[in-house]
Write a protein that holds these residues in place. Structure first.
Motif, PDB file in Angstrom:
ATOM      1  N   SER A 282     -17.967   6.088  37.693  1.00  0.00           N
ATOM      2  CA  SER A 282     -17.811   7.295  36.882  1.00  0.00           C
ATOM      3  C   SER A 282     -18.228   7.104  35.428  1.00  0.00           C
ATOM      4  CB  SER A 282     -16.347   7.743  36.911  1.00  0.00           C
ATOM      5  OG  SER A 282     -15.905   7.861  38.243  1.00  0.00           O
ATOM      6  N   ASP A 320     -22.765   7.588  43.269  1.00  0.00           N
ATOM      7  CA  ASP A 320     -22.196   8.335  44.400  1.00  0.00           C
ATOM      8  C   ASP A 320     -22.812   9.738  44.457  1.00  0.00           C
ATOM      9  OD1 ASP A 320     -20.219   6.273  45.002  1.00  0.00           O
ATOM     10  OD2 ASP A 320     -19.184   6.929  43.193  1.00  0.00           O
ATOM     11  N   ASP A 390     -22.291   8.498  54.176  1.00  0.00           N
ATOM     12  CA  ASP A 390     -21.186   7.530  54.208  1.00  0.00           C
ATOM     13  C   ASP A 390     -20.371   7.643  55.498  1.00  0.00           C
ATOM     14  OD1 ASP A 390     -19.140   5.681  53.032  1.00  0.00           O
ATOM     15  OD2 ASP A 390     -17.924   7.509  53.051  1.00  0.00           O
ATOM     16  N   SER A 416     -24.509   3.104  52.510  1.00  0.00           N
ATOM     17  CA  SER A 416     -24.021   4.291  53.212  1.00  0.00           C
ATOM     18  C   SER A 416     -24.842   4.643  54.444  1.00  0.00           C
ATOM     19  CB  SER A 416     -23.976   5.534  52.314  1.00  0.00           C
ATOM     20  OG  SER A 416     -23.163   5.321  51.177  1.00  0.00           O
TER      21      SER A 416
HETATM   22  O1  1PR Z   1     -15.770   5.534  39.326  1.00  0.00           O
HETATM   23  O2  1PR Z   1     -15.919   3.352  38.182  1.00  0.00           O
HETATM   24  O3  1PR Z   1     -13.750   4.125  39.126  1.00  0.00           O
HETATM   25  O4  1PR Z   1     -15.610   3.406  40.582  1.00  0.00           O
HETATM   26  C1  1PR Z   1     -15.096   3.850  41.802  1.00  0.00           C
HETATM   27  C2  1PR Z   1     -15.867   3.171  42.874  1.00  0.00           C
HETATM   28  O5  1PR Z   1     -15.225   3.463  44.101  1.00  0.00           O
HETATM   29  C3  1PR Z   1     -17.292   3.642  42.986  1.00  0.00           C
HETATM   30  O6  1PR Z   1     -18.120   2.536  43.191  1.00  0.00           O
HETATM   31  C4  1PR Z   1     -17.308   4.538  44.210  1.00  0.00           C
HETATM   32  O7  1PR Z   1     -18.498   4.382  44.936  1.00  0.00           O
HETATM   33  C5  1PR Z   1     -16.146   4.020  45.014  1.00  0.00           C
HETATM   34  N1  1PR Z   1     -15.441   5.078  45.759  1.00  0.00           N
HETATM   35  C6  1PR Z   1     -14.677   6.034  45.221  1.00  0.00           C
HETATM   36  N2  1PR Z   1     -14.161   6.801  46.200  1.00  0.00           N
HETATM   37  C7  1PR Z   1     -14.606   6.325  47.360  1.00  0.00           C
HETATM   38  C8  1PR Z   1     -14.278   6.850  48.697  1.00  0.00           C
HETATM   39  O8  1PR Z   1     -14.805   6.389  49.695  1.00  0.00           O
HETATM   40  N3  1PR Z   1     -13.394   7.825  48.761  1.00  0.00           N
HETATM   41  N4  1PR Z   1     -16.026   4.510  47.992  1.00  0.00           N
HETATM   42  C9  1PR Z   1     -15.421   5.234  47.093  1.00  0.00           C
HETATM   43  C10 1PR Z   1     -17.303   4.241  47.991  1.00  0.00           C
HETATM   44  C11 1PR Z   1     -18.926   3.842  49.390  1.00  0.00           C
HETATM   45  C12 1PR Z   1     -19.585   2.654  49.810  1.00  0.00           C
HETATM   46  C13 1PR Z   1     -19.344   2.447  51.261  1.00  0.00           C
HETATM   47  C14 1PR Z   1     -20.696   2.747  51.813  1.00  0.00           C
HETATM   48  C15 1PR Z   1     -20.961   2.157  53.130  1.00  0.00           C
HETATM   49  N5  1PR Z   1     -17.576   3.598  49.126  1.00  0.00           N
HETATM   50  O9  1PR Z   1     -19.437   1.543  49.025  1.00  0.00           O
HETATM   51  O10 1PR Z   1     -18.811   1.213  51.435  1.00  0.00           O
HETATM   52  O11 1PR Z   1     -20.880   4.151  51.829  1.00  0.00           O
HETATM   53  O12 1PR Z   1     -20.157   2.716  54.086  1.00  0.00           O
HETATM   54  P1  1PR Z   1     -20.632   2.735  55.606  1.00  0.00           P
HETATM   55  O13 1PR Z   1     -21.402   1.484  55.825  1.00  0.00           O
HETATM   56  O14 1PR Z   1     -19.348   2.722  56.374  1.00  0.00           O
HETATM   57  O15 1PR Z   1     -21.428   3.984  55.785  1.00  0.00           O
HETATM   58  P2  1PR Z   1     -15.232   4.171  39.236  1.00  0.00           P
END
Ligand code: 1PR
Length: 465
Positions: A282, A320, A390, A416
């Motif tokens: 963010s 994201d 994702d 993702s």
């Molecule tokens: O904004 O600096 O506090 O960082 C928050 C971090 O947390 C960011 O890197 C953001 O991508 C991550 N994040 C926030 N909410 C979620 C959520 O899932 N609700 N996860 C989240 C992000 C996404 C990927 C995931 C891939 C692969 N996760 O890293 O692992 O999409 O998934 P897949 O192989 O199962 O498709 P800040």
């Protein structure tokens, strides 16, 4: 000083020194930390690990009288190991944000890699060593793969662990579908896929080239209150000897008592606890928006501050984005791309809107604009997610990854949507991604990391086995 079993360690306060500490202890030595220049003078063997930016490190050495002591120690020909920046600082000067004067013990200038031949700089990743002479010094390194921040690289496969506190207050590994991490049951609980330290350790043994922890609710909780997360990093770094990235909640923060913490302090705590890189989501979006509006680099954003001290290679920006379909690419001021598969209403184009707070809020900036801006501001790598893909297991968003990996010269990690080994070879053959990250398929044990690598190898893509 100390006896035969002591190694003196010059830790000037930037970078992840924990892995070096772990290694020294593993070899059966005790560590004496340099507190004053006297400790350098009295050292029997000295290790100088350096991760960070040249100028910031020189400042510390000069300020504390360490520079002089270090020069006389090395000139008197005593055992010395300079790692990375710890070696570079011995040269006359560096081009990094400079020229900046070095210690001048070795003639020459530390220069930037040439990226004009298509190499991404900084180059970050695992590679095989080709040893030209008969040196046996690296014989113990298995099949001789080494993590470089350098000029040629093998393709890394990264296991990502999204962590958050569940409703019972335990920190668990979770995994969403399009960022929704709750079960669609009456209880609506946070999905629990395992314990962070255990899973990270398992992925390391399974052959993951890097491990990322994303504290996905870091945007609302302050990370330094989350001592559990720091604990997890400490434990993980004891057993996981591949690069560790941690993200979530890295920003400036004022707590309930009015105490102000800079994002740099937050990052420093992560590095001290064993992270090799930190990842900013963010806060990087806000910084990029501001930069695009004013055209001015204030130097104050978390991204700029952390990369200034720890070096660009230590700062990942996690994007994201969410797809916004368009009939006509000129309908928006953001860069749109033609889609391989048209949208639900036959739209042929899309732009990718950046979001903050875990996808909860869309911002007026596209992934393309963001990527270019954060490269300018000092990001060393981009972790490119896609909310639409994702957790779907239908493959990476090739259109998005192609657009971004062609737009910047820093490495782009494709993320993702991985659901099968073929998705990994597809992303490397169709885009300029430098690494691929997956979460769900590894957590659900659908596809082991080893199978991904065997497949890539079969397809002629070099990997670390
Ligand atoms: O904004 O600096 O506090 O960082 C928050 C971090 O947390 C960011 O890197 C953001 O991508 C991550 N994040 C926030 N909410 C979620 C959520 O899932 N609700 N996860 C989240 C992000 C996404 C990927 C995931 C891939 C692969 N996760 O890293 O692992 O999409 O998934 P897949 O192989 O199962 O498709 P800040």
């Amino acid at each position: 000083g100390g006896g035969d079993s002591v190694v003196t360690l010059l830790d000037y306060g930037a970078g992840n020194v924990r892995s070096v500490r772990n290694a020294i202890r593993f070899l059966g030595f005790d560590i004496k930390d340099v507190q004053t220049s006297e400790d350098i003078v009295n050292a029997k063997r000295l290790i100088f690990p350096g991760v960070g930016a040249f100028a910031a490190a020189m400042d510390v050495l000069n300020r504390n009288g360490l520079a002089e002591a270090l020069c006389s120690y090395i000139e008197s020909d005593q055992p010395f190991l300079g790692i990375c920046l710890g070696l570079q600082l011995l040269f006359e000067s560096s081009e990094e944000k400079g020229p900046v004067k070095g210690l001048g013990l070795i003639p020459g200038v530390v220069g930037r890699f040439d990226s004009s031949n298509g190499c991404r700089v900084p180059h970050i990743g695992w590679n095989a060593l080709q040893i030209k002479d008969d040196s046996e010094i690296l014989d113990d390194i298995g099949n001789r793969h080494v993590y470089f921040v350098h000029s040629y690289r093998a393709i890394p496969v990264i296991a990502c662990l999204d962590v958050r506190t569940n409703d019972k207050g335990d920190l668990v590994v979770t995994k969403g579908d399009q960022y929704d991490v709750r079960e669609h049951t009456k209880e609506n609980e946070v999905r629990n896929l395992g314990k962070p330290v255990e899973l990270a350790g398992q992925y390391y043994l399974d052959g993951a080239d890097e491990v990322s922890f994303l504290n996905i609710t870091g945007f609302r909780a302050f990370p330094l209150d989350d001592l559990l997360m720091l604990q997890i990093l400490r434990y993980t770094s004891e057993n996981v000897f591949v690069p560790l990235t941690v993200g979530g909640g890295i920003r400036d923060f004022t707590d309930g008592n009015g105490r102000y913490y800079s994002s740099l302090e937050v990052a420093s705590e992560y590095f001290r606890s064993g992270a090799d890189k930190i990842s900013i989501g963010s806060d990087a979006v806000y910084a990029a928006e501001e930069f695009l509006k004013t055209g001015v680099k204030t130097g104050k954003s978390s991204l700029e501050q952390i990369s200034r001290v720890y070096g660009n290679q230590a700062v990942v920006v996690s994007i994201d984005p969410r797809r916004v379909y368009l009939r006509n690419p000129d309908d928006v001021k953001f860069k749109a791309t033609r889609m391989r598969n048209p949208g639900p209403n036959g739209e042929e184009y899309a732009w990718y809107q950046c979001t903050v707070n875990g996808g909860r809020e869309g911002r007026p900036i596209g992934a393309y604009e963001l990527a270019k801006a954060v490269e300018e501001l000092g990001a060393g790598e981009i972790l490119l997610n896609c909310i639409d893909c994702d957790g779907q297991g239908k493959g990476f968003d090739i259109d998005l990854i192609q657009m971004i990996s062609d737009a910047v010269s820093i490495p782009v990690i494709a993320s993702s949507g991985a659901g099968a080994v073929e998705h990994f070879s597809e992303v490397f053959s169709k885009t300029n991604a430098s690494a691929a990250l997956a979460a769900g398929i590894f957590h659900r044990k659908e596809v082991p990391i080893q199978s991904v690598k065997e497949h890539l190898l079969k397809e002629g893509i070099e990997v670390r086995i």
